[in-house]
Design a protein around this motif. Structure first.
Motif, PDB file in Angstrom:
ATOM      1  N   ALA A  61       0.826  -1.209   0.000  1.00 19.81           N
ATOM      2  CA  ALA A  61       0.000   0.000   0.000  1.00 19.81           C
ATOM      3  C   ALA A  61       0.863   1.263   0.000  1.00 19.81           C
ATOM      4  O   ALA A  61       0.580   2.217  -0.727  1.00 19.81           O
ATOM      5  N   LEU A  63       4.015   1.623  -0.959  1.00 17.42           N
ATOM      6  CA  LEU A  63       4.773   1.779  -2.207  1.00 17.42           C
ATOM      7  C   LEU A  63       3.867   2.354  -3.305  1.00 17.42           C
ATOM      8  O   LEU A  63       4.235   3.271  -4.041  1.00 17.42           O
ATOM      9  N   PRO A 163      -1.512   5.860 -15.247  1.00 21.29           N
ATOM     10  CA  PRO A 163      -1.621   4.796 -16.250  1.00 21.29           C
ATOM     11  C   PRO A 163      -2.647   3.753 -15.810  1.00 21.29           C
ATOM     12  O   PRO A 163      -2.776   3.470 -14.627  1.00 21.29           O
ATOM     13  N   PRO A 165      -4.459  -0.178 -16.035  1.00 19.85           N
ATOM     14  CA  PRO A 165      -3.971  -1.556 -16.233  1.00 19.85           C
ATOM     15  C   PRO A 165      -4.273  -2.101 -17.628  1.00 19.85           C
ATOM     16  O   PRO A 165      -3.724  -3.119 -18.016  1.00 19.85           O
ATOM     17  N   LEU A 186      10.102   2.286 -16.766  1.00 19.35           N
ATOM     18  CA  LEU A 186       8.783   1.642 -16.828  1.00 19.35           C
ATOM     19  C   LEU A 186       8.868   0.158 -16.452  1.00 19.35           C
ATOM     20  O   LEU A 186       8.092  -0.329 -15.623  1.00 19.35           O
ATOM     21  N   SER A 190       7.576  -1.178 -12.806  1.00 18.22           N
ATOM     22  CA  SER A 190       6.476  -2.151 -12.849  1.00 18.22           C
ATOM     23  C   SER A 190       6.794  -3.333 -11.944  1.00 18.22           C
ATOM     24  O   SER A 190       5.891  -4.049 -11.495  1.00 18.22           O
ATOM     25  N   GLY A 192       7.390  -3.177  -9.058  1.00 20.07           N
ATOM     26  CA  GLY A 192       6.667  -2.936  -7.803  1.00 20.07           C
ATOM     27  C   GLY A 192       5.501  -3.903  -7.676  1.00 20.07           C
ATOM     28  O   GLY A 192       5.000  -4.148  -6.572  1.00 20.07           O
ATOM     29  N   ALA A 198      -4.480  -7.346  -6.335  1.00 19.28           N
ATOM     30  CA  ALA A 198      -5.298  -6.619  -7.317  1.00 19.28           C
ATOM     31  C   ALA A 198      -6.717  -7.155  -7.312  1.00 19.28           C
ATOM     32  O   ALA A 198      -6.935  -8.372  -7.209  1.00 19.28           O
ATOM     33  N   HIS A 199      -7.665  -6.243  -7.430  1.00 14.73           N
ATOM     34  CA  HIS A 199      -9.075  -6.632  -7.514  1.00 14.73           C
ATOM     35  C   HIS A 199      -9.389  -7.133  -8.926  1.00 14.73           C
ATOM     36  O   HIS A 199      -8.731  -6.734  -9.897  1.00 14.73           O
TER      37      HIS A 199
HETATM   38  C1  HEM Z   1       3.139   0.888 -15.170  1.00 23.35           C
HETATM   39  C2  HEM Z   1       1.952   1.331 -14.887  1.00 23.35           C
HETATM   40  C3  HEM Z   1       1.137   0.799 -13.753  1.00 23.35           C
HETATM   41  C4  HEM Z   1      -0.158   0.412 -13.791  1.00 23.35           C
HETATM   42  C5  HEM Z   1      -1.042   0.435 -15.025  1.00 23.35           C
HETATM   43  C6  HEM Z   1      -0.521  -0.054 -12.490  1.00 23.35           C
HETATM   44  C7  HEM Z   1      -1.782  -0.501 -12.134  1.00 23.35           C
HETATM   45  C8  HEM Z   1      -2.084  -1.086 -10.928  1.00 23.35           C
HETATM   46  C9  HEM Z   1      -3.380  -1.635 -10.590  1.00 23.35           C
HETATM   47  C10 HEM Z   1      -4.598  -1.629 -11.481  1.00 23.35           C
HETATM   48  C11 HEM Z   1      -3.287  -2.185  -9.355  1.00 23.35           C
HETATM   49  C12 HEM Z   1      -4.360  -2.958  -8.604  1.00 23.35           C
HETATM   50  C13 HEM Z   1      -5.376  -2.068  -7.968  1.00 23.35           C
HETATM   51  C14 HEM Z   1      -6.491  -2.904  -7.390  1.00 23.35           C
HETATM   52  O1  HEM Z   1      -7.073  -3.686  -8.127  1.00 23.35           O
HETATM   53  O2  HEM Z   1      -6.774  -2.739  -6.196  1.00 23.35           O
HETATM   54  C15 HEM Z   1      -1.942  -1.966  -8.904  1.00 23.35           C
HETATM   55  C16 HEM Z   1      -1.456  -2.380  -7.691  1.00 23.35           C
HETATM   56  C17 HEM Z   1      -0.197  -2.090  -7.239  1.00 23.35           C
HETATM   57  N1  HEM Z   1       0.748  -1.326  -7.879  1.00 23.35           N
HETATM   58 FE1  HEM Z   1       0.660  -0.671  -9.777  1.00 23.35          FE
HETATM   59  N2  HEM Z   1       0.556   0.068 -11.665  1.00 23.35           N
HETATM   60  C18 HEM Z   1       1.587   0.588 -12.387  1.00 23.35           C
HETATM   61  C19 HEM Z   1       2.829   0.900 -11.899  1.00 23.35           C
HETATM   62  C20 HEM Z   1       3.220   0.751 -10.601  1.00 23.35           C
HETATM   63  C21 HEM Z   1       4.423   1.293 -10.030  1.00 23.35           C
HETATM   64  C22 HEM Z   1       5.403   2.181 -10.780  1.00 23.35           C
HETATM   65  C23 HEM Z   1       4.466   0.891  -8.736  1.00 23.35           C
HETATM   66  C24 HEM Z   1       5.507   1.177  -7.693  1.00 23.35           C
HETATM   67  C25 HEM Z   1       6.792   1.274  -7.947  1.00 23.35           C
HETATM   68  C26 HEM Z   1       3.290   0.095  -8.489  1.00 23.35           C
HETATM   69  C27 HEM Z   1       2.990  -0.548  -7.321  1.00 23.35           C
HETATM   70  C28 HEM Z   1       1.846  -1.251  -7.072  1.00 23.35           C
HETATM   71  C29 HEM Z   1       1.612  -2.022  -5.859  1.00 23.35           C
HETATM   72  C30 HEM Z   1       2.602  -2.237  -4.732  1.00 23.35           C
HETATM   73  C31 HEM Z   1       0.328  -2.529  -5.965  1.00 23.35           C
HETATM   74  C32 HEM Z   1      -0.415  -3.392  -4.919  1.00 23.35           C
HETATM   75  C33 HEM Z   1      -1.156  -2.454  -3.989  1.00 23.35           C
HETATM   76  C34 HEM Z   1      -1.806  -3.116  -2.790  1.00 23.35           C
HETATM   77  O3  HEM Z   1      -1.757  -4.333  -2.638  1.00 23.35           O
HETATM   78  O4  HEM Z   1      -2.363  -2.374  -1.975  1.00 23.35           O
HETATM   79  N3  HEM Z   1       2.545   0.060  -9.629  1.00 23.35           N
HETATM   80  N4  HEM Z   1      -1.227  -1.296  -9.864  1.00 23.35           N
END
Ligand code: HEM
Length: 321
Positions: A61, A63, A163, A165, A186, A190, A192, A198-199
């Motif tokens: 969360a 991050l 951005p 998904p 990128l 990603s 991360g 993810a939902h």
């Molecule tokens: C490249 C474009 C990115 C897209 C399209 C994207 C999209 C998403 C989506 C849709 C979710 C799930 C949300 C949900 O369903 O609750 C997610 C979760 C997450 N994203 Fe990304 N993300 C991107 C880049 C990143 C970056 C750059 C980071 C950090 C360096 C990151 C870290 C995370 C983390 C840690 C989660 C899990 C969050 C949780 O469990 O609370 N994402 N991301």
């Protein structure tokens, strides 16, 4: 004589220009609080540690909060601000509805304010908490450049700049390059997605009605797709249902890249990294070397964390001064 005069005029001008560049450019520094709040980092780490001990979803969360903060108006803690009446803040924009663990930043801010009131910005606390989250999950650690300012503006409609998904490679590349980040950043950032959850709504486009030819995205591993369909049926879905981001979703490691190569990336945006030879090369590199991933991650997150914005040090991270 004439030449000498112009040189003497140019020299101070040059000095002025250089100084103003430094001032208006990124003024972040690692020892920013060395005099004014030397124990700020320790205090943040303690709070993050305690929160993780009670809830292992906290690192992911924090991050993601840092990423969502930096991508809108720079890293200015605008994501933390509460909506005011009809003025909906970023926090309440559609992609941010699943953000959580805001309380951890509030606790850290309280601890820091007790030691040195009005000194440490919420944006810096968030950047530190993201670093601690990665490190405490087994990932790399790094020195966080500090000196960010907190913003006074937060608008829910600006979350459409994040951005999605469903983005393809071209859209992702554009989103990152608009912020001065490269296609390597990128791929690296990603990574991360090695943490968290993810939902179903975030990847349903890949498992139901994908296109006219197929229900399921053909780039998905069929048994993985079947599992996702089971968790996320087309109808009567539980709203909170979803999937872990990878099979080791509380460990910051390179499993995300390994699974991506096996057709087990969750989002279209993850899969998109394989659609361009250069980014596919980075995916393979990080799948085979966790060390190289870690090294690259530190560089990219420091770059992302240096996106500028903000103008004050907020007293309370949820409201402007
Ligand atoms: C490249 C474009 C990115 C897209 C399209 C994207 C999209 C998403 C989506 C849709 C979710 C799930 C949300 C949900 O369903 O609750 C997610 C979760 C997450 N994203 Fe990304 N993300 C991107 C880049 C990143 C970056 C750059 C980071 C950090 C360096 C990151 C870290 C995370 C983390 C840690 C989660 C899990 C969050 C949780 O469990 O609370 N994402 N991301």
């Amino acid at each position: 004589m004439k030449a000498a005069m112009s040189t003497s005029l140019v020299a101070p001008l040059l000095i002025f220009f250089t100084i103003s560049l430094v001032v208006s450019g990124s003024a972040l520094s690692i020892d920013y609080y060395a005099e004014t709040c030397p124990d700020a980092e320790l205090a943040v780490t303690e709070v993050v540690k305690e929160a993780i001990a009670n809830d292992d979803t906290v690192p992911a969360a924090l991050l993601r909060l840092h990423f969502h903060d930096c991508f809108i108006r720079g890293c200015d803690a605008s994501v933390l601000l509460k909506s005011r009446g009809r003025d909906k803040a970023e926090k309440d924009g559609p992609p941010n509805e699943s953000l959580h663990a805001f309380y951890v930043i509030d606790h850290a801010k309280k601890a820091v304010e007790k030691m040195c009131p009005g000194v440490v910005s919420c944006a810096d606390i968030l950047a530190l908490a993201a670093r601690d989250s990665v490190a405490l999950s087994g990932g790399p650690t790094w020195e966080v450049p500090k000196g960010r300012r907190d913003g006074r503006v937060s608008r829910a409609n600006e979350t459409n700049q994040l951005p999605a998904p469903t983005f393809n490679f071209t859209q992702l590349k554009q989103s990152f390059s608009q912020r001065g980040l490269s296609t390597k950043d990128l791929v690296v950032l990603s990574g991360g997605h090695t943490l968290g959850f993810a939902h179903c709504s975030s990847f349903q486009n890949r498992i139901h009605d994908f296109d006219t030819a197929s229900d399921v995205d053909p780039t998905l591993d069929p048994s993985f797709a079947a599992r996702l369909q089971e968790i996320c049926p087309a109808q009567n879905r539980v709203k909170s249902a979803g999937s872990a981001m990878d099979t080791t979703s509380t460990a910051f490691d390179n499993t995300y890249y390994k699974l991506l190569l096996q057709g087990q990336g969750l989002f279209s945006s993850d899969e998109a990294l394989l659609t361009h030879p250069k980014t596919a090369g980075f995916v393979s590199q990080f799948a085979s070397s966790q060390e190289e991933f870690f090294e690259a991650f530190v560089k990219s997150i420091v770059r992302m964390g240096s996106l500028e914005g903000g103008e004050e040090v907020r007293q309370n991270c949820r409201v402007i001064n």
